[in-house]
Design a protein around this motif. Structure first.
Motif, mmCIF file in Angstrom:
data_model
loop_
_atom_site.group_PDB
_atom_site.id
_atom_site.type_symbol
_atom_site.label_atom_id
_atom_site.label_comp_id
_atom_site.label_asym_id
_atom_site.label_seq_id
_atom_site.Cartn_x
_atom_site.Cartn_y
_atom_site.Cartn_z
ATOM 1 N N LYS A 1 -9.269 25.746 -20.526
ATOM 2 C CA LYS A 1 -7.990 26.455 -20.392
ATOM 3 C C LYS A 1 -8.067 27.493 -19.280
ATOM 4 N N GLY A 2 -9.129 28.315 -19.285
ATOM 5 C CA GLY A 2 -9.244 29.343 -18.252
ATOM 6 C C GLY A 2 -9.341 28.762 -16.858
ATOM 7 N N GLN A 3 -10.093 27.664 -16.719
ATOM 8 C CA GLN A 3 -10.247 27.038 -15.408
ATOM 9 C C GLN A 3 -8.913 26.524 -14.891
ATOM 10 N N MET A 4 -8.108 25.908 -15.787
ATOM 11 C CA MET A 4 -6.822 25.364 -15.362
ATOM 12 C C MET A 4 -5.853 26.480 -15.001
ATOM 13 N N PHE A 6 -6.657 29.361 -13.794
ATOM 14 C CA PHE A 6 -7.086 29.856 -12.490
ATOM 15 C C PHE A 6 -6.646 28.918 -11.369
ATOM 16 N N THR A 7 -6.827 27.613 -11.587
ATOM 17 C CA THR A 7 -6.451 26.638 -10.564
ATOM 18 C C THR A 7 -4.962 26.712 -10.245
ATOM 19 N N LEU A 8 -4.145 26.845 -11.300
ATOM 20 C CA LEU A 8 -2.694 26.893 -11.092
ATOM 21 C C LEU A 8 -2.246 28.181 -10.416
ATOM 22 N N SER A 9 -3.072 29.213 -10.441
ATOM 23 C CA SER A 9 -2.710 30.469 -9.788
ATOM 24 C C SER A 9 -2.994 30.445 -8.291
ATOM 25 N N LEU A 10 -3.717 29.434 -7.834
ATOM 26 C CA LEU A 10 -4.031 29.320 -6.411
ATOM 27 C C LEU A 10 -2.808 28.853 -5.624
ATOM 28 N N PRO A 11 -2.770 29.124 -4.313
ATOM 29 C CA PRO A 11 -1.592 28.768 -3.501
ATOM 30 C C PRO A 11 -1.525 27.284 -3.144
ATOM 31 N N PHE A 12 -1.539 26.431 -4.166
ATOM 32 C CA PHE A 12 -1.400 24.994 -3.952
ATOM 33 C C PHE A 12 -0.311 24.477 -4.878
ATOM 34 N N SER A 13 0.390 23.458 -4.435
ATOM 35 C CA SER A 13 1.426 22.871 -5.274
ATOM 36 C C SER A 13 0.791 22.107 -6.425
ATOM 37 N N ARG A 14 1.562 21.930 -7.499
ATOM 38 C CA ARG A 14 1.060 21.162 -8.636
ATOM 39 C C ARG A 14 0.766 19.719 -8.220
ATOM 40 N N SER A 15 1.588 19.190 -7.341
ATOM 41 C CA SER A 15 1.376 17.828 -6.870
ATOM 42 C C SER A 15 0.033 17.695 -6.153
ATOM 43 N N VAL A 170 4.525 13.123 -12.977
ATOM 44 C CA VAL A 170 5.797 13.747 -13.360
ATOM 45 C C VAL A 170 5.586 14.810 -14.435
ATOM 46 N N SER A 171 4.788 14.496 -15.448
ATOM 47 C CA SER A 171 4.591 15.460 -16.527
ATOM 48 C C SER A 171 3.829 16.692 -16.046
ATOM 49 N N PHE A 172 2.844 16.508 -15.172
ATOM 50 C CA PHE A 172 2.075 17.655 -14.674
ATOM 51 C C PHE A 172 2.931 18.561 -13.797
ATOM 52 N N VAL A 173 3.799 17.961 -13.008
ATOM 53 C CA VAL A 173 4.653 18.753 -12.128
ATOM 54 C C VAL A 173 5.761 19.460 -12.909
ATOM 55 N N LYS A 174 6.253 18.823 -13.969
ATOM 56 C CA LYS A 174 7.432 19.336 -14.673
ATOM 57 C C LYS A 174 7.114 20.379 -15.740
ATOM 58 N N HIS A 175 6.013 20.221 -16.489
ATOM 59 C CA HIS A 175 5.807 21.168 -17.577
ATOM 60 C C HIS A 175 5.284 22.503 -17.028
ATOM 61 N N PRO A 176 5.705 23.612 -17.627
ATOM 62 C CA PRO A 176 5.436 24.927 -17.049
ATOM 63 C C PRO A 176 4.061 25.490 -17.358
ATOM 64 N N ILE A 177 3.368 24.980 -18.388
ATOM 65 C CA ILE A 177 2.116 25.581 -18.811
ATOM 66 C C ILE A 177 1.060 24.505 -19.014
ATOM 67 N N GLU A 178 -0.181 24.959 -19.190
ATOM 68 C CA GLU A 178 -1.302 24.044 -19.386
ATOM 69 C C GLU A 178 -2.128 24.466 -20.588
#
Length: 237
Positions: A1-4, A6-15, A170-178
């Motif tokens: 959970k923590g790793q994900m 952190f990854t989502l906080s980086l300046p990269f798109s979910r795609s 689609v699901s990874f891009v659309k859902h707001p949390i991990e």
């Protein structure tokens, strides 16, 4: 959970994150198959075995099967909130055609009392080719039953791999949390899946009830299956 997180906080798109993770894993699987192929091919050249039937096609089939199963569990991970739920959803999806199509066919055969041969044909010709679990168990449908079309053994897992990839993207891009601890990240999926689990419990235990060869045992088993399915879906989902 923590790793994900952190990854989502980086300046990269979910795609971009999805594709990096997806193709990194797919590349590892492909790399292992290529290395294995080269080693076995060199052994084949050196040892000169009497025959190696469908050597290339079997390796390609194994690669497609592995990538399809990988994309299935990858997609399951984008829909679920924990590793355990990911494993459950991935495995359940791999046998879903048997439960969705196969169980009703078996029940219909029990009710109308046929010889049962059409059930075997239906399961092997209709259900097995579209069941992901088939492609890691070397199911006999490939040898004993006529294919739908030429190249079925390769095209179907390839199509399923693309479908699972699109579902995951689609699901990874659309859902707001991990990884929030919920069974499904999309809460709207809870009730429909819970109903499906109950129905499969009823049909599955009813299948066990066939052994009693009586309507009473049949209906009692289905009632037990409904209770088990309701409790299982309640505590899991």
């Amino acid at each position: 959970k923590g790793q994900m997180d952190f990854t989502l906080s980086l300046p990269f798109s979910r795609s971009a994150i999805f594709h990096t993770k997806f193709f990194l894993g797919a590349g590892m699987i492909a790399g292992v198959h290529v290395v294995s192929y080269l080693i076995v091919y060199l052994l084949k050249l050196g040892l000169h075995p009497i025959e190696t039937p469908e050597f290339n096609s079997r390796y390609f089939y194994a690669l497609l099967s592995a990538l399809m199963i990988y994309s299935l569990f990858f997609a399951a991970g984008t829909l679920t909130g924990s590793a355990i739920s990911q494993a459950i959803v991935g495995f359940s999806t791999s046998i879903l055609p048997f439960m969705l199509i196969g169980l009703p066919i078996i029940h219909l055969d029990f009710i109308i009392r046929t010889s049962g041969s059409w059930v075997d044909t239906s399961l092997n010709y209709l259900v097995s080719p579209i069941s992901p679990i088939t492609y890691i168990t070397n199911d006999s449908f490939q040898q004993e039953y006529q294919h739908w079309f030429n190249g079925e053994a390769f095209i179907i897992p390839l199509v399923m791999m693309v479908i699972f990839y699109l579902v995951g993207l689609v699901s990874f891009v659309k859902h707001p949390i991990e990884r929030n601890g919920r069974f499904f990240l999309f809460s709207k999926m809870d009730r429909p899946i819970q109903i499906m689990v109950i129905v499969f419990g009823v049909l599955g235990f009813g299948w066990v009830g066939f052994s009693y060869d009586s309507l009473l045992g049949y209906f009692v088993s289905m009632i037990i299956g409904g209770v088990v399915g309701a409790l299982t879906s309640y505590f899991l989902i």
